[in-house]
Design a protein around this motif. Structure first.
Motif, PDB file in Angstrom:
ATOM      1  N   ASP A 159       4.599   4.219  -0.541  1.00 27.37           N
ATOM      2  CA  ASP A 159       4.242   2.959  -1.194  1.00 27.37           C
ATOM      3  C   ASP A 159       3.745   1.893  -0.224  1.00 27.37           C
ATOM      4  O   ASP A 159       3.117   0.923  -0.641  1.00 27.37           O
ATOM      5  CB  ASP A 159       5.450   2.409  -1.972  1.00 27.37           C
ATOM      6  N   ASP A 160       4.049   2.063   1.076  1.00 28.85           N
ATOM      7  CA  ASP A 160       3.574   1.099   2.064  1.00 28.85           C
ATOM      8  C   ASP A 160       2.428   1.670   2.904  1.00 28.85           C
ATOM      9  O   ASP A 160       2.084   1.122   3.949  1.00 28.85           O
ATOM     10  CB  ASP A 160       4.715   0.644   2.971  1.00 28.85           C
ATOM     11  N   SER A 161       1.834   2.764   2.450  1.00 25.06           N
ATOM     12  CA  SER A 161       0.753   3.406   3.194  1.00 25.06           C
ATOM     13  C   SER A 161      -0.552   2.639   3.043  1.00 25.06           C
ATOM     14  O   SER A 161      -0.686   1.744   2.203  1.00 25.06           O
ATOM     15  CB  SER A 161       0.565   4.840   2.687  1.00 25.06           C
ATOM     16  N   ASP A 162      -1.530   3.021   3.852  1.00 18.75           N
ATOM     17  CA  ASP A 162      -2.856   2.386   3.783  1.00 18.75           C
ATOM     18  C   ASP A 162      -3.453   2.511   2.384  1.00 18.75           C
ATOM     19  O   ASP A 162      -3.954   1.534   1.813  1.00 18.75           O
ATOM     20  CB  ASP A 162      -3.805   3.043   4.788  1.00 18.75           C
ATOM     21  N   LEU A 163      -3.431   3.721   1.825  1.00 19.92           N
ATOM     22  CA  LEU A 163      -4.044   3.934   0.517  1.00 19.92           C
ATOM     23  C   LEU A 163      -3.300   3.187  -0.584  1.00 19.92           C
ATOM     24  O   LEU A 163      -3.922   2.648  -1.511  1.00 19.92           O
ATOM     25  CB  LEU A 163      -4.090   5.431   0.186  1.00 19.92           C
ATOM     26  N   THR A 167      -5.133   0.354  -2.668  1.00 15.25           N
ATOM     27  CA  THR A 167      -5.241   0.530  -4.116  1.00 15.25           C
ATOM     28  C   THR A 167      -4.670  -0.678  -4.850  1.00 15.25           C
ATOM     29  O   THR A 167      -5.257  -1.152  -5.835  1.00 15.25           O
ATOM     30  CB  THR A 167      -4.502   1.805  -4.558  1.00 15.25           C
ATOM     31  N   ARG A 168      -3.564  -1.199  -4.362  1.00 16.13           N
ATOM     32  CA  ARG A 168      -2.951  -2.359  -5.004  1.00 16.13           C
ATOM     33  C   ARG A 168      -3.872  -3.578  -4.905  1.00 16.13           C
ATOM     34  O   ARG A 168      -4.022  -4.334  -5.873  1.00 16.13           O
ATOM     35  CB  ARG A 168      -1.607  -2.673  -4.333  1.00 16.13           C
ATOM     36  N   ILE A 169      -4.482  -3.777  -3.748  1.00 18.33           N
ATOM     37  CA  ILE A 169      -5.404  -4.905  -3.592  1.00 18.33           C
ATOM     38  C   ILE A 169      -6.600  -4.759  -4.527  1.00 18.33           C
ATOM     39  O   ILE A 169      -6.992  -5.706  -5.216  1.00 18.33           O
ATOM     40  CB  ILE A 169      -5.863  -5.025  -2.128  1.00 18.33           C
ATOM     41  N   PRO A 189      -1.374  -8.983 -15.175  1.00 22.76           N
ATOM     42  CA  PRO A 189      -0.516  -8.390 -14.147  1.00 22.76           C
ATOM     43  C   PRO A 189       0.228  -7.161 -14.666  1.00 22.76           C
ATOM     44  O   PRO A 189       0.425  -6.996 -15.873  1.00 22.76           O
ATOM     45  CB  PRO A 189       0.461  -9.522 -13.825  1.00 22.76           C
ATOM     46  N   ASN A 190       0.642  -6.310 -13.729  1.00 24.70           N
ATOM     47  CA  ASN A 190       1.441  -5.150 -14.079  1.00 24.70           C
ATOM     48  C   ASN A 190       2.181  -4.688 -12.847  1.00 24.70           C
ATOM     49  O   ASN A 190       1.617  -4.629 -11.757  1.00 24.70           O
ATOM     50  CB  ASN A 190       0.558  -4.022 -14.627  1.00 24.70           C
ATOM     51  N   ARG A 191       3.456  -4.352 -13.021  1.00 22.62           N
ATOM     52  CA  ARG A 191       4.271  -3.931 -11.885  1.00 22.62           C
ATOM     53  C   ARG A 191       4.032  -2.477 -11.494  1.00 22.62           C
ATOM     54  O   ARG A 191       4.471  -2.039 -10.436  1.00 22.62           O
ATOM     55  CB  ARG A 191       5.758  -4.130 -12.212  1.00 22.62           C
ATOM     56  N   ASP A 192       3.362  -1.733 -12.345  1.00 27.95           N
ATOM     57  CA  ASP A 192       3.138  -0.322 -12.074  1.00 27.95           C
ATOM     58  C   ASP A 192       1.656   0.004 -12.210  1.00 27.95           C
ATOM     59  O   ASP A 192       1.208   0.538 -13.237  1.00 27.95           O
ATOM     60  CB  ASP A 192       3.962   0.531 -13.045  1.00 27.95           C
ATOM     61  N   VAL A 196      -0.995   2.171 -15.190  1.00 28.82           N
ATOM     62  CA  VAL A 196      -2.168   1.567 -15.826  1.00 28.82           C
ATOM     63  C   VAL A 196      -3.415   2.376 -15.499  1.00 28.82           C
ATOM     64  O   VAL A 196      -4.248   2.657 -16.377  1.00 28.82           O
ATOM     65  CB  VAL A 196      -2.347   0.107 -15.376  1.00 28.82           C
ATOM     66  N   LEU A 197      -3.562   2.775 -14.235  1.00 31.55           N
ATOM     67  CA  LEU A 197      -4.742   3.535 -13.827  1.00 31.55           C
ATOM     68  C   LEU A 197      -4.796   4.897 -14.520  1.00 31.55           C
ATOM     69  O   LEU A 197      -5.879   5.392 -14.839  1.00 31.55           O
ATOM     70  CB  LEU A 197      -4.751   3.705 -12.307  1.00 31.55           C
ATOM     71  N   ASP A 198      -3.628   5.490 -14.749  1.00 33.22           N
ATOM     72  CA  ASP A 198      -3.598   6.764 -15.462  1.00 33.22           C
ATOM     73  C   ASP A 198      -4.049   6.609 -16.913  1.00 33.22           C
ATOM     74  O   ASP A 198      -4.673   7.509 -17.484  1.00 33.22           O
ATOM     75  CB  ASP A 198      -2.183   7.352 -15.434  1.00 33.22           C
TER      76      ASP A 198
END
Length: 253
Positions: A159-163, A167-169, A189-192, A196-198
């Motif tokens: 979750d703290d990786s580059d990707l 992706t979050r940004i 906004p969405n916490r997950d 949402v992308l799925d």
């Protein structure tokens, strides 16, 4: 890659040369210790003190540095090169986009590389800044692709990786920051983001397009600055840990 630390100024080469010798040593140790926990550091210092006491002398900085190095298994040759190119890619693109200072680089962990980068606070929150951030985050992967022709999973997987961060940004640019290509004024906004992308393949495609653009841009920057990129990667491979002054000396050239 470590979490960036905010910074309002970047040191010039002249300022870096005027660092107090003790400060320089502490920075070197801090760079060498990137990726260790507080408990690790406490144990290493305790062992260094015991070693000095047995030798009937005061503890030395070299004792701590040796303890840090001894706390880690040697990084295999090929993996060390991959780490070096990956982290050098982040640093070169970060510097090229004038995002702020690079405080240190470290590939001496066996778990992957680390970089500590700062940001000029006055440039944040614009569309350009977020696009530059995406480019910098994708630069490690772009560096691997450019030099080694194949990328590793080192830029993802957590979750703290580059990707994950990129992706979050990109997701927030589309949904919450007002930079979206569809309904940009809607705040959603969405916490997950993954869920949402799925559910929304069109949104996923737009987010992915942003990441592809950033990846290609990072690769173009590294190709233009190939001599600097290779020089920094070689220096990092040899030293395994570089503080701000050492990194800046190569980047400034």
């Amino acid at each position: 890659m470590t979490e960036p630390q905010n910074s309002s100024t970047a040191e010039t080469p002249a300022a870096a040369q005027q660092v107090n010798p003790v400060d320089a040593i502490l920075r070197r140790l801090a760079t060498r210790a990137m990726g260790l926990t507080g408990a690790d550091i406490e144990r290493i210092i305790r062992e260094a003190r015991l070693k000095a006491r047995r030798s009937k002398r005061a503890i030395r900085y070299e004792d701590i540095e040796e303890g840090i190095r001894g706390n880690r298994a040697p990084v295999p040759y090929s993996l060390r090169w991959r780490f070096a190119f990956h982290e050098a890619g982040h640093a070169v693109v970060h510097h090229a986009l004038d995002l702020g200072p690079v405080r240190g680089l470290n590939i001496d962990t066996g778990q992957g590389g680390y970089n500590l980068v700062g940001f000029h606070v006055w440039t944040t929150d614009t569309r350009d800044w977020y696009e530059n951030m995406l480019t910098m985050l994708m630069a490690g992967r772009a560096a691997e692709k450019l030099v080694l022709k194949r990328v590793s999973s080192g830029s993802g997987g957590a979750d703290d990786s580059d990707l994950a961060r990129a992706t979050r940004i990109a997701f927030d640019m589309e949904r919450t920051l007002g930079f979206g290509t569809e309904h940009p004024l809607l705040y959603r906004p969405n916490r997950d983001p993954g869920a949402v992308l799925d559910r929304e393949p069109e949104l996923a495609a737009r987010v992915h397009d942003r990441l592809v653009t950033a990846f290609d841009r990072a690769g173009a920057i590294l190709r233009r600055r190939r001599p600097t990129f290779h020089a920094l990667a070689k220096a990092l491979f040899d030293a395994q840990a570089m503080d701000e002054a050492a990194v800046l000396q190569i980047l400034a050239e």
